[in-house]
Design an enzyme around this catalytic site. Structure first.
Site, PDB file in Angstrom:
ATOM      1  N   CYS A  90      36.352  96.894 -25.634  1.00 51.91           N
ATOM      2  CA  CYS A  90      35.579  97.795 -25.691  1.00 51.91           C
ATOM      3  C   CYS A  90      36.307  98.676 -26.426  1.00 51.91           C
ATOM      4  O   CYS A  90      35.470  99.628 -27.729  1.00 51.91           O
ATOM      5  CB  CYS A  90      35.543  98.388 -24.444  1.00 51.91           C
ATOM      6  SG  CYS A  90      34.604  97.392 -23.369  1.00 51.91           S
TER       7      CYS A  90
ATOM      8  N   HIS B 175      31.144  95.266 -19.710  1.00 51.09           N
ATOM      9  CA  HIS B 175      31.340  97.071 -19.847  1.00 51.09           C
ATOM     10  C   HIS B 175      30.687  98.525 -19.508  1.00 51.09           C
ATOM     11  O   HIS B 175      29.894  97.856 -20.895  1.00 51.09           O
ATOM     12  CB  HIS B 175      32.587  97.056 -20.323  1.00 51.09           C
ATOM     13  CG  HIS B 175      33.933  95.990 -19.616  1.00 51.09           C
ATOM     14  ND1 HIS B 175      34.449  95.898 -20.241  1.00 51.09           N
ATOM     15  CD2 HIS B 175      33.548  95.065 -18.439  1.00 51.09           C
ATOM     16  CE1 HIS B 175      36.067  94.832 -19.329  1.00 51.09           C
ATOM     17  NE2 HIS B 175      35.440  95.044 -18.362  1.00 51.09           N
TER      18      HIS B 175
ATOM     19  N   GLU C 215      31.419 101.176 -21.986  1.00 53.78           N
ATOM     20  CA  GLU C 215      31.226 101.343 -23.357  1.00 53.78           C
ATOM     21  C   GLU C 215      30.148 100.100 -24.167  1.00 53.78           C
ATOM     22  O   GLU C 215      29.692 100.320 -24.797  1.00 53.78           O
ATOM     23  CB  GLU C 215      32.423 101.036 -24.076  1.00 53.78           C
ATOM     24  CG  GLU C 215      33.308 102.235 -23.547  1.00 53.78           C
ATOM     25  CD  GLU C 215      34.306 101.613 -22.430  1.00 53.78           C
ATOM     26  OE1 GLU C 215      35.502 101.657 -21.296  1.00 53.78           O
ATOM     27  OE2 GLU C 215      33.953 100.314 -21.590  1.00 53.78           O
TER      28      GLU C 215
ATOM     29  N   SER D 150      39.970 104.117 -19.222  1.00 56.34           N
ATOM     30  CA  SER D 150      40.483 103.800 -20.160  1.00 56.34           C
ATOM     31  C   SER D 150      40.112 102.503 -20.921  1.00 56.34           C
ATOM     32  O   SER D 150      39.753 101.606 -20.344  1.00 56.34           O
ATOM     33  CB  SER D 150      42.264 103.934 -20.361  1.00 56.34           C
ATOM     34  OG  SER D 150      42.940 103.292 -21.904  1.00 56.34           O
TER      35      SER D 150
ATOM     36  N   CYS E 149      39.235  98.928 -22.228  1.00 54.43           N
ATOM     37  CA  CYS E 149      39.962  97.554 -22.532  1.00 54.43           C
ATOM     38  C   CYS E 149      40.116  97.467 -24.065  1.00 54.43           C
ATOM     39  O   CYS E 149      39.298  97.872 -25.010  1.00 54.43           O
ATOM     40  CB  CYS E 149      39.081  96.783 -21.403  1.00 54.43           C
ATOM     41  SG  CYS E 149      38.017  96.114 -21.929  1.00 54.43           S
TER      42      CYS E 149
END
Length: 149
Positions: free
Chosen positions: A86, A54, A56, A81, A83
């Site tokens: 992350c 992901h 991040e 936002s 998950c």
């Protein structure tokens, strides 16, 4: 949002655009420590065939290692936002502040971050929202895969 936060979020948006241009999911992230961007990344699940890259996670990986004290002075910027995975990474490294481009498309682990004392800044950024709306309309199956549905 002040100029420093705008710069951090803009770097994350640039990363999201890069991910989309590579055929991936348009989510980007940046890590800032002491006012300097030290890492940038974007969702590379499609490009790398990864289950964990992901935005991040990619950002933290590309930033490299820092002493724990450095993370405690950091701000993590993300276009969407974060998950649960992350969110966990931000908590693990003690990142005290997260700036979120948008959370209408997806609401991740914000409640847990707040519960654990992380300062959240919701940018409600229209560019972030539109990027996700356009992507989800074009690639609903890929989006559902990314969020585990």
């Amino acid at each position: 949002m002040d100029a420093l936060d705008r710069a951090g979020l803009d770097a994350a948006i640039d990363e999201a655009r890069a991910g989309l241009a590579e055929g991936g999911i348009p989510i980007g992230s940046a890590l800032m420590i002491d006012g300097e961007i030290v890492g940038r990344g974007h969702n590379r699940r499609v490009q790398e065939g990864s289950v964990v890259l992901h935005a991040e996670m990619d950002c933290l990986e590309r930033a490299g290692r820092f002493p724990a004290a450095a993370y405690r002075r950091a701000t993590l910027y993300t276009t969407l936002s974060p998950c649960d995975m992350c969110t966990g990474a931000a908590l693990l490294y003690g990142i005290p502040r997260v700036v979120i481009g948008e959370n209408e498309t997806f609401l991740g682990g914000e409640a847990l971050l707040e519960f654990r004392g992380v300062e959240l800044v919701g940018a409600e950024d229209e560019t972030c929202k539109q990027m996700m709306r356009d992507f989800i309309a074009a690639e609903p199956e890929l989006w559902n895969e990314d969020i585990g549905e």
